[in-house]
Design an enzyme around this catalytic site. Structure first.
Site, short mmCIF file in Angstrom:
data_model
loop_
_atom_site.label_atom_id
_atom_site.label_comp_id
_atom_site.label_asym_id
_atom_site.label_seq_id
_atom_site.Cartn_x
_atom_site.Cartn_y
_atom_site.Cartn_z
N GLY A 220 0.83 -1.20 0.00
CA GLY A 220 0.00 0.00 0.00
C GLY A 220 0.86 1.24 0.00
N SER A 221 0.31 2.32 0.50
CA SER A 221 1.00 3.61 0.41
C SER A 221 2.07 3.76 1.50
CB SER A 221 -0.03 4.73 0.56
OG SER A 221 -0.69 4.57 1.80
N PRO A 222 3.07 4.59 1.27
CA PRO A 222 4.08 4.84 2.31
C PRO A 222 3.45 5.37 3.60
CG PRO A 222 4.86 5.65 0.19
CD PRO A 222 3.43 5.22 -0.01
N VAL B 163 0.46 4.72 4.96
CA VAL B 163 -0.13 3.63 5.76
C VAL B 163 0.96 2.63 6.16
CG1 VAL B 163 -1.90 1.82 5.82
CG2 VAL B 163 -2.39 3.98 4.69
N GLY B 164 1.99 2.50 5.33
CA GLY B 164 3.13 1.64 5.68
C GLY B 164 3.72 2.04 7.03
N GLU C 168 5.59 -3.28 1.06
CA GLU C 168 5.68 -3.03 -0.38
C GLU C 168 4.93 -1.72 -0.62
OE1 GLU C 168 7.13 -4.94 -2.78
OE2 GLU C 168 7.79 -6.54 -1.45
N CYS D 131 1.90 0.83 -8.94
CA CYS D 131 2.97 1.31 -8.06
C CYS D 131 4.27 1.53 -8.81
CB CYS D 131 3.18 0.33 -6.93
SG CYS D 131 3.52 -1.33 -7.50
#
Ligand code: NAD
Length: 470
Positions: A197-199, A201-202, A219, A253
Site C-alpha cells: 500500500g502507500s508509504p 499507511v506503511g 511493499e 505502483c
C-alpha cells in the site's frame, strides 16, 4: 494508529486464535508435499474462476479483460509454478562451511515457517497483490489471514469466497473490511505482516508491528521517474512508456510517474508518444483498452492535481478531459516544484514531461527525493545507463523497458526506505515468510577443554587458539 483502545471483533479474534492453535500441527504435517498440494489447489481455483476474476475487476474499475489476464492472472500462476518447482530446494537446510573455532560441529540454516501471517492488500491490483503474497506465505508453511482492500469490493468478495471454498480457515482466512478492520488485525500478535500500500499507511503498519515486534515486509509506492536519454530508441521508449503509464490507467505502483526527456530529442520523442497513445487509446479504443479510475474521490483528486498545475503555469498538451471516472491519457508540460503534482504520487494517467540538458542535474533531482520503487532509463549509451544505476537508489531499475521486472521470478521485488522494506516474489518471497533458523550440532567439539576453571593448561590452549585464529 493502532493503540490499546482498538476493539477486536470476536470473529477476527476467533479466526486468529484458530490459526495460532494450528501452528504445532502445521510444523509437524505441513511439509513439502502438503505445501505443493495447497499451491496446486490455489492454481486450480484461479484457473477455474478466470471469468469471475475478470468480471470482478471489470466491476471494480473497468479493467479490460486482457489486462486482467496479463497482469493479475498469468503472473500469479507463474509464481505458483515457480514456487512448486523450486520449493524442495528452498526448504532444504543449507549447510554452512566449517569454521575452525567450531571444529567438531556441523551447522545449517533451516528455513522455518514464521507461523501466522497477515497479508494486507491494496485495491489497484486487488487480486495479484492479495494472492501473490499468499503463494510465498503457503510455500513457506504459514497460515494467512488476508485483508483485501475495501476499495475493490467485488474482487475482495470474490477472494473471500474462493479462499473459503479452497482452504480450511485455520490455514487461509479472508477478513474483509476497511481501516477499522485493518487496525483490529494489526493489534493482534501476528508472526509476520506483509503489507502492500502507500508509504503513509506503511508507517502506521510498522508502528503497529513494533508493539508486538512482528516482522514486516512493506511493499510501498512513490514517484518512479523515467529518463529518456539522447540516444534512446525513441519509438521503443514510447511503446514501453505508454504501456507502463497507461496500463491500469496509471494506477500502478511501478508506473513511470514522470518523464525526464533530453532536450535534443524532445520533439521526435513526444511525437512517438502521441502516436502510441492514439494507437492504443484513440477514439473508441479508450473504452475497451483503458481502465477507469477506481472511484470518484480519486478521479477528483487527479482533476485537482491537473487544475493546480495548470493554475500555476503547466500546460496540458494532450488529453486532460474526464467523464466521471474515465480519465483520458494526459501529457503535462512545464511542471514546476510549486505544483502538487510534483510532490504527490500521481497514480493515474497523467504524465508530466520535464525537459533536461544535463544528466547530472536529473540525478541530483532524483536523489533529492525519497527513494522511488522503480527507476527507468532509456538510452543506448552504456556509460550513461551505468551512471544512472550507479549514482541513484530505487527498489528496481528497468533499462529500455518498464514494469516487467515485476514478473521476473528470479528478481526480488521491493522498495527501499520510503518505497518499502524487504522483498517479494520467488525465493525472496519464500524467505520473507520464513525465519532463517541457525541450527548447530556438536559431534566432537574440543571446546569443553577450555571451560572454567581457567587453569594454566587452559590459558596455554587459549594462547595457541589465539595464534591460530588470528
Ligand atoms: P493504502 O495504503 O491506502 O491501503 C492499503 C491497505 O491498507 C488497504 O487494505 C486498506 O484497507 C489498508 N489501510 C488503509 N488505511 C489504513 C490505516 N490507517 N490503518 C491500517 N490499514 C489501513 O493504499 P491503496 O490506496 O490501496 O494503494 C495505493 C498505494 O499502494 C500506492 O501508494 C501504491 O504505490 C502502493 N502500491 C505498492 C505496491 C508495491 O508492490 N510496492 C503495489 C501496489 C500499490
Amino acid at each position: 494508529m493502532t493503540d490499546t483502545k482498538v476493539t477486536i471483533n470476536p470473529d477476527i479474534q476467533a479466526a486468529f486464535d484458530r490459526q495460532v492453535a494450528g501452528v504445532t500441527e502445521r510444523r509437524r504435517n505441513f511439509g513439502l508435499s502438503e505445501r505443493k498440494d495447497a499451491l496446486a489447489k490455489l492454481a486450480d481455483v484461479i484457473r477455474n474462476n478466470e471469468a469471475a476474476i475478470v468480471a470482478a475487476l471489470a466491476q471494480d474499475f473497468g479493467k479490460p479483460e486482457t489486462e486482467t489476464i496479463l497482469t493479475e492472472i498469468i503472473p500469479v500462476l507463474q509464481e505458483i509454478k515457480h514456487a512448486r518447482r523450486h520449493l524442495r530446494g528452498w526448504m532444504r537446510p543449507a549447510r554452512v562451511g566449517l569454521s575452525l573455532a567450531a571444529f567438531g560441529t556441523s551447522a545449517r540454516v533451516r528455513p522455518q515457517a514464521r507461523g501466522v501471517c497477515l497479508i494486507i492488500a491494496p485495491w489497484n491490483y486487488p487480486f495479484i497483490l492479495a494472492i501473490g503474497p499468499l503463494v510465498s506465505c503457503l510455500a513457506a508453511g504459514n497460515a494467512a489471514i488476508i485483508k483485501p482492500s475495501e476499495m475493490s469490493p467485488a474482487t475482495s468478495a470474490l477472494i473471500a469466497r474462493l479462499m473459503a471454498e479452497t482452504f480450511p480457515p485455520d490455514l487461509v482466512c479472508v477478513v474483509e473490511g476497511a481501516v477499522k478492520t485493518s487496525e483490529a488485525l494489526l493489534a493482534l500478535p501476528f508472526d509476520h505482516i506483509f503489507f502492500t500500500g502507500s508509504p503513509a499507511v506503511g508507517k502506521i503498519v510498522m508502528a503497529a508491528a513494533a508493539k508486538t515486534l512482528a516482522s514486516v515486509t512493506l511493499e510501498l509506492g512513490g514517484k518512479s521517474p523515467a529518463i529518456i536519454g539522447p540516444d534512446a530508441d525513441l519509438k521503443g521508449a514510447a511503446d514501453w512508456i505508454v504501456f507502463g503509464k497507461f496500463s491500469n490507467a496509471g494506477q500502478t505502483c511501478i508506473a513511470p510517474d514522470h518523464l525526464f526527456v533530453h532536450a535534443s530529442i524532445k520533439d521526435a520523442f513526444l511525437s512517438h508518444l502521441r502516436d502510441r497513445i492514439a494507437r492504443a487509446y484513440g477514439g473508441d479504443r479508450a473504452k475497451a483498452n483503458l481502465a477507469r479510475i477506481v472511484n470518484a474521490h480519486h478521479a477528483e483528486r487527479l482533476a485537482g492535481l491537473l487544475e493546480d498545475a495548470t493554475n500555476k503555469g503547466a500546460r496540458v498538451t494532450q488529453g486532460g478531459a474526464r467523464d466521471g471516472t474515465a480519465f483520458e491519457p494526459t501529457l503535462l508540460e512545464a511542471m514546476t516544484p510549486e505544483m502538487d503534482i510534483d510532490r504527490e504520487e500521481i497514480f493515474g494517467p497523467i504524465l508530466p514531461i520535464i525537459i533536461y540538458d544535463v544528466l547530472d542535474e536529473v540525478i541530483a533531482q532524483i536523489n533529492a527525493r525519497p527513494k522511488p520503487l522503480s527507476l527507468y532509463m532509456f538510452d543506448k549509451d552504456r556509460s550513461r545507463i551505468d551512471q544512472v544505476i550507479q549514482e541513484t537508489s530505487s527498489g528496481s531499475v528497468g533499462v529500455n523497458l518498464t514494469m516487467i521486472q515485476f514478473v521476473h521470478n528470479g528478481l526480488p521485488f521491493g522498495g527501499v526506505n520510503n518505497s518499502g522494506l524487504g522483498s517479494a516474489h520467488g525465493h525472496y518471497g519464500f524467505r520473507a515468510f520464513s525465519h532463517e533458523r541457525a541450527v548447530m550440532r556438536n559431534h566432537f567439539s574440543a571446546l569443553p577443554l577450555i571451560f572454567a576453571p581457567y587453569t594454566t593448561g587452559v590459558k596455554r590452549l587459549i594462547g595457541i587458539a589465539k595464534r591460530i585464529l588470528g
